[in-house]
Scaffold this motif. Sequence first.
Motif: not given
Lengths: 74, 607
Positions: A43-45, A47, A52, A55, A66, A68, A70, B232, B235-236, B239, B243-244, B247, B273, B496
């Motif tokens: 999970i990258a994101l 919400i 945002a 975890k 939600r 998300m 990748v 999303f 959000e995409w 950011y 986004v990554v 992560w 963010p 997406l």
Amino acid sequence: MTATLRASSGIKDYLGGKPEVTISAGRTVRETLVDLGIPPEVIALVIVNGEARDKEYVILDGDAIRVMAVIGGG
Amino acid sequence: MNGYGGHILRVDLTNGKWTKEQTPADVARDFLGGRGFGIYFLTREVPKGADPLGPDNKLIISSGPLSGLMIPGAGKCDFTTKSPLTGGYASASLGGHFTAEIKYAGLDSIILEGVSPKPVYLFIDDDKIELRAASDLWGKGTIEVEKHFKDKFGEEFQVAVIGQGGENGVLFACINHDYGREAGRGGVGAVMGVKKVKAIVIRGTKSIPVADVEKYRQAGMALYKACKEADFLAEWTRYGTTVVTSWCDEVGALPTRNFSAGSFEGGKSLYGPVMREKIVITDKGCFGCPCPCGKYSRSKKYSLEVEGPEYETIGMMGSNLGIADIEAVAKLNLICDDLGIDTISAGSLIGWAMECYEKGILTKEDTGGLDLKFGNAEAAFELAEKIAMKEGFGALLAQGVKKAAAKVGKGSEKFAIHVKGMEQSAYATHNATAMLLAYMTSDVGAHHNRSWAITYDLQVGRERVAPDKVARIIWLQNFRPMFDVLGACRLQWVELGIDRDLYVPALEAITGIKRTWEELEKVGDRIWNLTRLYWVREIDGFGREWDLPAPRFYEDAPTTGVTKGQITKVEDVHKLLDMYYEQRGWSPEGLPTPETIDNLGLKAFAA
């Protein structure tokens, strides 16, 4: 004391193909993902109610969450 | 020909002449467009052994059959050439609005040939095509020159321009467009620079023929609807690729201090963010895009505005340099964009130099007085400029990390992070075997855009070395770059998650030819193998050795972060290649076999 969790298209299989599931409040997003069988590291994101969060966020009653992953990549 | 501009424009820079020819129907059938056209013309027309920076090399700029049409993100343009950085195949993808104008001018490819005796720019306004003097623009930055042309000709004209990096022959110079979009990798800007072409300025007003307008409208709308309804999208858009960042930090994929680790203790200050809150002022999209991933930022600290930084630049010029300041990354981004050098390669070079400096391999005497400690943003600013201008120590780095490390020696080759001479982009791969294989076998060198599989590694076991991982990489390599063939952005699928089958009726309605994804993947396989044959042709002794990753990923486990102590075994690196070559239908040394060549219809190219 429940909330909802919705997963992005690439990981709906973890939820039995359902777009959204009901979850318990009071646990972290990370713990909840593990409960659902979703590896938290994919999970990258996260919400929560449009914001945002990380975890470690502790889920509150009525939260709309939600998550998300990748899948397709960079 | 439906879906195509219909012509190839050849510009003979040596003699200052141009010619147009019809786009060959058989080439369109077998290679479709974009990078497919690029490798076809490169293999056919650039003689074996040509000097990448000599008159025999060509710069082949191609749109695809979706480009310029009402398809989400149909603004992708391919720049193919013989790479001065690697000596092999280079193909760099450019977003923005440039490719649409190529189509509207009735063209599919622009091929720059020879070398102009003086600086010029290529002016195209439909059928008015001229080489015009550009000596007064030589030596100026990309942003100033693009603005100059926009002021002079109007906003409708699109501009692709090189900076001082391209003029000076920096081997990873890029071509810039729209004040912050780049055809970044492999040194395409150096090839344009040696040809003395400062810019291409283009506008077209023609229609693109479409086989079935109503079906095209319906298929295009279905694609836009899928994007608009994607989970999303917001959000995409908010950011973009950042986004990554968090992560990657969490899973140990964020390049840190020259890829010595995959997590950065200062990473939080670079997260999406945080960046959004601190510096982003607006979003910016490419042609026809419903999810603008570009972020336009303003740094008060450095009094600047820049498009970006996007994830790759944050990884390579932030954590990879030990810099925990998003505003400093924005400044490095602007320096590289304006001077026209690739932020990924530049970040890798500066990171490598910093590691050399901290290990005592390089001293202040070598660096021209720069205190190249990790985290020293001011030194990084100065060094980025010196690289682009090829000044002092910067001239060494301007050759790319493979050549720079070979010159410096003293073990620095071990932490020169590249494959085939191309610096690795911003995913650390100490313990992600599928992603490591993706970098090892990418057809331009260590770049992620062909295939990307870190999540797959996480899902099936990051240390695992198994045929399914190899099959996944091959499938991605055949499929993902097809977006660069069709002339559209892959991020609508990547980000997406829209159904790729939605592109099938769109392509059929536009070209009049039905092609399933299976058939398109076969085209992707053909192109992949042709790029491999190009490497085999150009590099004596090309084979397995060229597919090996940087030793750091099998000899040098991180001592910090979430991948601490984790490493891929060297025997697993070779196992991955064994399986990959077998599944590809290549020999144990990595060369396409006669059967594979024949099956893909490439016999004529294998001689």
